[in-house]
Write a protein that holds these residues in place. Structure first.
Motif, PDB file in Angstrom:
ATOM      1  N   SER A  63     -10.469  -2.618  20.086  1.00  0.00           N
ATOM      2  CA  SER A  63     -11.045  -3.947  20.294  1.00  0.00           C
ATOM      3  C   SER A  63     -12.554  -3.940  20.025  1.00  0.00           C
ATOM      4  O   SER A  63     -13.119  -4.938  19.605  1.00  0.00           O
ATOM      5  CB  SER A  63     -10.711  -4.479  21.698  1.00  0.00           C
ATOM      6  N   ILE A  64     -13.203  -2.782  20.198  1.00  0.00           N
ATOM      7  CA  ILE A  64     -14.644  -2.716  19.898  1.00  0.00           C
ATOM      8  C   ILE A  64     -14.891  -2.569  18.390  1.00  0.00           C
ATOM      9  O   ILE A  64     -15.808  -3.163  17.841  1.00  0.00           O
ATOM     10  CB  ILE A  64     -15.308  -1.538  20.662  1.00  0.00           C
ATOM     11  N   TYR A  65     -14.056  -1.748  17.720  1.00  0.00           N
ATOM     12  CA  TYR A  65     -14.251  -1.459  16.280  1.00  0.00           C
ATOM     13  C   TYR A  65     -12.998  -1.793  15.476  1.00  0.00           C
ATOM     14  O   TYR A  65     -12.422  -0.910  14.828  1.00  0.00           O
ATOM     15  CB  TYR A  65     -14.570   0.037  16.091  1.00  0.00           C
ATOM     16  N   PRO A  66     -12.543  -3.040  15.514  1.00  0.00           N
ATOM     17  CA  PRO A  66     -11.250  -3.346  14.879  1.00  0.00           C
ATOM     18  C   PRO A  66     -11.212  -3.004  13.396  1.00  0.00           C
ATOM     19  O   PRO A  66     -10.200  -2.498  12.898  1.00  0.00           O
ATOM     20  CB  PRO A  66     -11.079  -4.861  15.098  1.00  0.00           C
ATOM     21  N   GLU A  67     -12.333  -3.225  12.697  1.00  0.00           N
ATOM     22  CA  GLU A  67     -12.309  -3.007  11.239  1.00  0.00           C
ATOM     23  C   GLU A  67     -12.248  -1.523  10.890  1.00  0.00           C
ATOM     24  O   GLU A  67     -11.926  -1.155   9.764  1.00  0.00           O
ATOM     25  CB  GLU A  67     -13.517  -3.709  10.579  1.00  0.00           C
ATOM     26  N   ILE A  68     -12.536  -0.657  11.859  1.00  0.00           N
ATOM     27  CA  ILE A  68     -12.478   0.791  11.621  1.00  0.00           C
ATOM     28  C   ILE A  68     -11.157   1.368  12.148  1.00  0.00           C
ATOM     29  O   ILE A  68     -10.490   2.149  11.471  1.00  0.00           O
ATOM     30  CB  ILE A  68     -13.681   1.481  12.312  1.00  0.00           C
ATOM     31  N   ILE A  69     -10.784   0.985  13.351  1.00  0.00           N
ATOM     32  CA  ILE A  69      -9.605   1.603  13.999  1.00  0.00           C
ATOM     33  C   ILE A  69      -8.292   1.074  13.403  1.00  0.00           C
ATOM     34  O   ILE A  69      -7.347   1.851  13.201  1.00  0.00           O
ATOM     35  CB  ILE A  69      -9.647   1.386  15.538  1.00  0.00           C
ATOM     36  N   THR A  70      -8.234  -0.219  13.079  1.00  0.00           N
ATOM     37  CA  THR A  70      -6.968  -0.765  12.541  1.00  0.00           C
ATOM     38  C   THR A  70      -6.552  -0.043  11.249  1.00  0.00           C
ATOM     39  O   THR A  70      -5.382   0.358  11.131  1.00  0.00           O
ATOM     40  CB  THR A  70      -7.076  -2.293  12.334  1.00  0.00           C
ATOM     41  N   PRO A  71      -7.469   0.183  10.277  1.00  0.00           N
ATOM     42  CA  PRO A  71      -7.032   0.930   9.087  1.00  0.00           C
ATOM     43  C   PRO A  71      -6.630   2.379   9.391  1.00  0.00           C
ATOM     44  O   PRO A  71      -5.768   2.937   8.710  1.00  0.00           O
ATOM     45  CB  PRO A  71      -8.252   0.902   8.160  1.00  0.00           C
ATOM     46  N   ILE A  72      -7.240   2.990  10.400  1.00  0.00           N
ATOM     47  CA  ILE A  72      -6.830   4.366  10.746  1.00  0.00           C
ATOM     48  C   ILE A  72      -5.382   4.349  11.247  1.00  0.00           C
ATOM     49  O   ILE A  72      -4.559   5.182  10.848  1.00  0.00           O
ATOM     50  CB  ILE A  72      -7.774   4.987  11.809  1.00  0.00           C
ATOM     51  N   LEU A  73      -5.058   3.375  12.097  1.00  0.00           N
ATOM     52  CA  LEU A  73      -3.690   3.288  12.621  1.00  0.00           C
ATOM     53  C   LEU A  73      -2.709   3.020  11.477  1.00  0.00           C
ATOM     54  O   LEU A  73      -1.612   3.594  11.435  1.00  0.00           O
ATOM     55  CB  LEU A  73      -3.597   2.189  13.691  1.00  0.00           C
ATOM     56  N   SER A  74      -3.147   2.181  10.535  1.00  0.00           N
ATOM     57  CA  SER A  74      -2.279   1.874   9.395  1.00  0.00           C
ATOM     58  C   SER A  74      -2.080   3.122   8.531  1.00  0.00           C
ATOM     59  O   SER A  74      -0.976   3.377   8.025  1.00  0.00           O
ATOM     60  CB  SER A  74      -2.903   0.705   8.649  1.00  0.00           C
ATOM     61  N   THR A  75      -3.115   3.943   8.381  1.00  0.00           N
ATOM     62  CA  THR A  75      -2.980   5.180   7.596  1.00  0.00           C
ATOM     63  C   THR A  75      -2.061   6.170   8.309  1.00  0.00           C
ATOM     64  O   THR A  75      -1.272   6.877   7.669  1.00  0.00           O
ATOM     65  CB  THR A  75      -4.369   5.806   7.330  1.00  0.00           C
ATOM     66  N   ILE A  76      -2.134   6.207   9.631  1.00  0.00           N
ATOM     67  CA  ILE A  76      -1.188   7.063  10.383  1.00  0.00           C
ATOM     68  C   ILE A  76       0.245   6.623  10.048  1.00  0.00           C
ATOM     69  O   ILE A  76       1.119   7.447   9.767  1.00  0.00           O
ATOM     70  CB  ILE A  76      -1.453   6.984  11.912  1.00  0.00           C
ATOM     71  N   GLY A  77       0.469   5.313  10.054  1.00  0.00           N
ATOM     72  CA  GLY A  77       1.800   4.789   9.704  1.00  0.00           C
ATOM     73  C   GLY A  77       2.226   5.231   8.306  1.00  0.00           C
ATOM     74  O   GLY A  77       3.393   5.527   8.059  1.00  0.00           O
ATOM     75  N   LYS A  78       1.250   5.319   7.389  1.00  0.00           N
ATOM     76  CA  LYS A  78       1.577   5.729   6.011  1.00  0.00           C
ATOM     77  C   LYS A  78       1.952   7.210   5.951  1.00  0.00           C
ATOM     78  O   LYS A  78       2.776   7.606   5.124  1.00  0.00           O
ATOM     79  CB  LYS A  78       0.415   5.422   5.071  1.00  0.00           C
ATOM     80  N   THR A  79       1.365   8.039   6.811  1.00  0.00           N
ATOM     81  CA  THR A  79       1.778   9.462   6.814  1.00  0.00           C
ATOM     82  C   THR A  79       3.261   9.533   7.201  1.00  0.00           C
ATOM     83  O   THR A  79       4.021  10.340   6.667  1.00  0.00           O
ATOM     84  CB  THR A  79       0.940  10.346   7.778  1.00  0.00           C
ATOM     85  N   SER A  80       3.660   8.671   8.111  1.00  0.00           N
ATOM     86  CA  SER A  80       5.054   8.657   8.545  1.00  0.00           C
ATOM     87  C   SER A  80       5.971   8.183   7.417  1.00  0.00           C
ATOM     88  O   SER A  80       7.022   8.782   7.156  1.00  0.00           O
ATOM     89  CB  SER A  80       5.182   7.749   9.774  1.00  0.00           C
ATOM     90  N   LEU A  81       5.550   7.120   6.717  1.00  0.00           N
ATOM     91  CA  LEU A  81       6.388   6.589   5.627  1.00  0.00           C
ATOM     92  C   LEU A  81       6.542   7.615   4.503  1.00  0.00           C
ATOM     93  O   LEU A  81       7.628   7.818   3.967  1.00  0.00           O
ATOM     94  CB  LEU A  81       5.794   5.279   5.087  1.00  0.00           C
ATOM     95  N   LEU A 106       9.794  13.283   2.421  1.00  0.00           N
ATOM     96  CA  LEU A 106       9.633  14.747   2.444  1.00  0.00           C
ATOM     97  C   LEU A 106      10.688  15.386   3.353  1.00  0.00           C
ATOM     98  O   LEU A 106      11.216  16.464   3.061  1.00  0.00           O
ATOM     99  CB  LEU A 106       8.227  15.104   2.932  1.00  0.00           C
ATOM    100  N   LEU A 107      11.004  14.694   4.430  1.00  0.00           N
ATOM    101  CA  LEU A 107      12.044  15.179   5.359  1.00  0.00           C
ATOM    102  C   LEU A 107      13.394  15.171   4.640  1.00  0.00           C
ATOM    103  O   LEU A 107      14.164  16.131   4.725  1.00  0.00           O
ATOM    104  CB  LEU A 107      12.061  14.249   6.576  1.00  0.00           C
ATOM    105  N   GLU A 108      13.656  14.097   3.924  1.00  0.00           N
ATOM    106  CA  GLU A 108      14.914  13.959   3.169  1.00  0.00           C
ATOM    107  C   GLU A 108      15.053  15.112   2.164  1.00  0.00           C
ATOM    108  O   GLU A 108      16.119  15.693   2.005  1.00  0.00           O
ATOM    109  CB  GLU A 108      14.895  12.587   2.459  1.00  0.00           C
TER     110      GLU A 108
END
Ligand SMILES: Nc1ncnc2c1ncn2[C@@H]1O[C@H](COP(=O)(O)OP(=O)(O)O)[C@@H](O)[C@H]1O
Ligand SMILES: C[C@@](O)(CCOP(=O)(O)O)CC(=O)O
Ligand SMILES: [Mg+2]
Length: 305
Positions: free
Chosen positions: A186-204, A209-211
């Motif tokens: 909530s303090i740094y939305p423009e920084i933290i939101t893309p980090i969370l989205s990139t974490i999601g991309k590591t999963s996708l 790779l798991l397959e």
């Protein structure tokens, strides 16, 4: 008496980000919480944390399940006793396992007719109530078993390499860590939101790779995910020591599993490296646990009612 049990879990990718609907891959693992239930005069909840009645200080998760069930289906007292192999407050989903096993125990005692989807979704509502914000991951995976991508709830291939957990033995509260990430966001939305989205991309990316059973690349992306978890403030010195020692001892990759701030890390490894990694986790002050994925989600172990 009825006994139900449910497993612990580890995240290959995506903890914290999944609270914001990003992708995560989570596996149920071979450690279980068993909940015994029988009718009694009063409400009694007994565990390694103490013996209480309804008590939101000592037994918040179990108390919330009991109260919610009794609102829907009034019943006499019950005595609940809990035994668990899952370290509490360590990122291995002890809260989800105790919630899901308790719901399953009531389901069978009171013949509520809940299927697994209903148990998982009831469990998620309890985690949300007690934790503050919570994803459906831990309760869903503990209910269903196996390896699952959330939020889509798709079953994936189980990893066939070794899973080595390193426990720092430092207690951490998931609720507090989730709140810390929310505050940073909530303090740094423009920084933290893309980090969370990139974490999601590591999963996708990790899914493919798991397959393909490409554990080397999977490990590489787990290391990337770890860097991003550090960036959102859920690392700690004890975890870093275990993670770096595991990598140095030949792990494919290593990262926090669960909320972080203490608790456990997870390393992926082939057979040749297990002993060295376990030894290095010990030398770095942790407790190694070699585990594997279980397909057995919540289940009834005993029922003579
Ligand atoms: N065996 C157990 N008996 C009673 N309560 C438990 C048990 N295991 C977990 N809990 C509850 O779950 C809480 C820990 O949940 P949480 O902070 O989400 O950590 P984690 O799920 O990573 O272990 C404990 O403080 C306790 O309230
Ligand atoms: C951090 C989080 O993604 C996982 C928490 O797992 P655990 O309670 O630390 O085992 C929170 C959640 O998904 O609800
Ligand atoms: Mg938890």
């Amino acid at each position: 008496m009825i006994t139900c049990s449910a497993p612990a879990k580890v995240y290959l990718f995506g903890e914290h980000a999944v609270v914001y609907n990003e992708s995560a891959i989570c596996c149920a693992v071979n450690m279980r919480t068993r909940v015994n239930i029988e009718y009694s005069e009063n409400i009694v909840i007994k565990s390694s944390l103490g013996t209480t009645g309804i008590d939101y200080e000592i037994h918040p998760y179990v108390s919330a399940v009991v109260e919610k069930i009794r609102k829907k289906s009034p019943c006499r007292g019950v005595s609940i006793s809990i035994e668990s192999d899952i370290p509490v407050g360590s990122g291995l989903g002890s809260s989800a396992a105790v919630v899901v096993a308790t719901i399953c125990a009531f389901n069978n005692l009171l013949k509520l007719g809940m299927d697994k989807e209903s148990i998982a979704s009831f469990g998620h509502s309890i985690e949300k109530e007690i934790q503050g914000a919570a994803s459906a991951t831990d309760t869903y995976v503990s209910t269903m078993g196996g390896t699952i991508e959330v939020p889509k709830r798709r079953h994936l291939k189980n990893p066939l390499c070794n899973l080595i957990i390193g426990n720092t033995n430092v207690f951490s509260s998931t609720g507090q860590l989730v709140a810390k990430v929310a505050s940073l966001k909530s303090i740094y939305p423009e920084i933290i939101t893309p980090i969370l989205s990139t974490i999601g991309k590591t999963s996708l990316r990790g899914e493919g790779l798991l397959e393909n059973e490409d554990y080397r690349a999977l490990g590489e992306l787990m290391d990337v995910n770890q860097g991003l978890l550090e960036a959102i403030g859920v690392g700690c010195d004890e975890l870093s020591r275990l993670i770096h020692s595991s990598r140095a001892a030949g792990a494919f990759g290593a990262k926090i599993t669960g909320a972080g701030g203490g608790g456990c890390m997870l390393a992926l490894a082939d057979n040749e490296n297990i002993d060295a990694i376990s030894r290095e986790i010990k030398n770095a002050g942790g407790i190694p646990i070699i585990t594997g994925v279980t397909d057995s989600g919540v289940r009834v172990d005993f029922d003579n009612e």
